[in-house]
Motif scaffolding. Structure first.
Motif, PDB file in Angstrom:
ATOM      1  N   THR A 175      44.727  41.751  40.162  1.00 16.56           N
ATOM      2  CA  THR A 175      44.540  40.728  39.099  1.00 16.56           C
ATOM      3  C   THR A 175      43.781  41.502  37.879  1.00 16.56           C
ATOM      4  N   GLY A 176      43.649  42.892  38.195  1.00 15.02           N
ATOM      5  CA  GLY A 176      42.731  43.592  36.839  1.00 15.02           C
ATOM      6  C   GLY A 176      41.331  43.168  37.244  1.00 15.02           C
ATOM      7  N   GLU A 177      40.634  43.904  36.235  1.00 12.60           N
ATOM      8  CA  GLU A 177      39.076  43.703  36.605  1.00 12.60           C
ATOM      9  C   GLU A 177      38.886  42.291  35.647  1.00 12.60           C
ATOM     10  N   LEU A 178      38.289  41.660  36.368  1.00 10.69           N
ATOM     11  CA  LEU A 178      38.070  40.365  35.513  1.00 10.69           C
ATOM     12  C   LEU A 178      36.117  40.306  35.481  1.00 10.69           C
ATOM     13  N   ALA A 179      35.829  39.575  34.546  1.00 12.59           N
ATOM     14  CA  ALA A 179      34.571  39.410  34.075  1.00 12.59           C
ATOM     15  C   ALA A 179      33.756  40.768  34.303  1.00 12.59           C
ATOM     16  N   GLY A 180      34.315  41.898  33.964  1.00  9.75           N
ATOM     17  CA  GLY A 180      33.915  43.113  33.928  1.00  9.75           C
ATOM     18  C   GLY A 180      33.314  43.754  35.347  1.00  9.75           C
ATOM     19  N   ILE A 181      33.794  43.161  36.438  1.00  6.13           N
ATOM     20  CA  ILE A 181      33.383  43.435  37.688  1.00  6.13           C
ATOM     21  C   ILE A 181      34.148  43.488  38.858  1.00  6.13           C
ATOM     22  N   GLU A 182      35.230  42.748  38.636  1.00  4.31           N
ATOM     23  CA  GLU A 182      35.789  42.440  40.243  1.00  4.31           C
ATOM     24  C   GLU A 182      37.180  42.327  39.948  1.00  4.31           C
ATOM     25  N   GLN A 183      38.208  42.855  40.950  1.00  2.00           N
ATOM     26  CA  GLN A 183      39.736  42.620  40.949  1.00  2.00           C
ATOM     27  C   GLN A 183      39.812  41.961  42.436  1.00  2.00           C
ATOM     28  N   SER A 184      40.745  41.061  42.284  1.00  2.00           N
ATOM     29  CA  SER A 184      41.525  40.688  43.722  1.00  2.00           C
ATOM     30  C   SER A 184      42.965  41.237  43.853  1.00  2.00           C
ATOM     31  N   MET A 185      43.275  41.155  45.056  1.00  2.00           N
ATOM     32  CA  MET A 185      44.701  41.646  45.506  1.00  2.00           C
ATOM     33  C   MET A 185      45.408  40.475  45.666  1.00  2.00           C
ATOM     34  N   ALA A 186      46.696  40.486  45.124  1.00  2.00           N
ATOM     35  CA  ALA A 186      47.800  39.393  45.474  1.00  2.00           C
ATOM     36  C   ALA A 186      49.111  39.820  45.976  1.00  2.00           C
TER      37      ALA A 186
END
Length: 212
Positions: free
Chosen positions: A115-126
């Motif tokens: 998903t790319g880095e979201l909220a400056g902290i975390e990515q998720s896998m899809a």
């Protein structure tokens, strides 16, 4: 597609150690990717051995975010099997490994996305599975709704696995076919009660298989 939860706050088997943290082996699209590494390398490796999973078979490590309960076991794993490590752009990373830093949503392997880095902290896998897009979340710090929205750019989202923290807008899960709340999810009971036919509790030893 097959997802095996290796490390979680709870365990479904007596021979697996429960500990605060998360890690799951994702076998999909011809790849074996370890999603997060839990808090402690010794527990990660002991649970892998009990599950019959060879750490030397890991092709890549995907780190959702740089909290100790998600990347604490990384150094122990890399001592056994050097592998590329995929991290959010702002995350620290081991100096002794090939590192891919991800800022924006992107395909990291055919049919496997960040998903790319979201909220400056975390990515998720899809993952593009046989049932649609399945999202794997570490803690969902950016918010599960935002993660699902970004992941929908890769295709229709039909599954969600992993930590969701305080997520409570359960209406967002109505159109999913598979839900497996784990790790830090506060409202696991509410999710399981509302969606009994399509939800599974997490826990070390949980294996989820999705046919192509």
């Amino acid at each position: 597609m097959r997802v095996t939860i290796i490390y979680d706050n709870t365990s479904l088997r007596g021979d697996l150690i429960a500990d605060w943290g998360f890690s799951a082996l994702v076998e999909a699209r011809g790849k074996r990717v370890l999603f997060d590494t839990g808090a402690r390398g010794d527990i990660l490796l002991e649970n892998m051995e009990a599950l019959g999973l060879d750490p030397r078979s890991i092709e890549e490590v995907f780190i959702s975010h740089p909290h100790a309960d998600h990347m604490g076991g990384l150094s122990d794993l890399l001592r056994i099997k050097p592998a590329r490590v995929v991290v959010p752009r702002s995350s620290p990373a081991p100096g002794n490994a090939e590192v891919l830093r991800v800022a924006e949503p992107q395909e990291i392997h055919p049919g496997i996305y960040s998903t790319g880095e979201l909220a400056g902290i975390e990515q998720s896998m899809a993952i593009d599975s046989g049932m649609g897009i399945v999202v794997i979340s570490g803690c969902a710090h950016p918010g599960a709704g935002r993660i699902l929205k970004v992941a929908s750019g890769f295709g229709e989202v039909k599954g969600l696995i992993g930590g969701l923290h305080g997520f409570s807008d359960l209406d967002l899960l109505e159109d999913l076919d598979l839900i497996c709340p784990a790790h830090c999810t506060r409202h696991i009971s509410a999710i399981l009660e509302r969606f009994p036919d399509k939800s599974l509790a997490g826990g070390a030893g949980r294996v989820i298989e999705i046919a192509d």
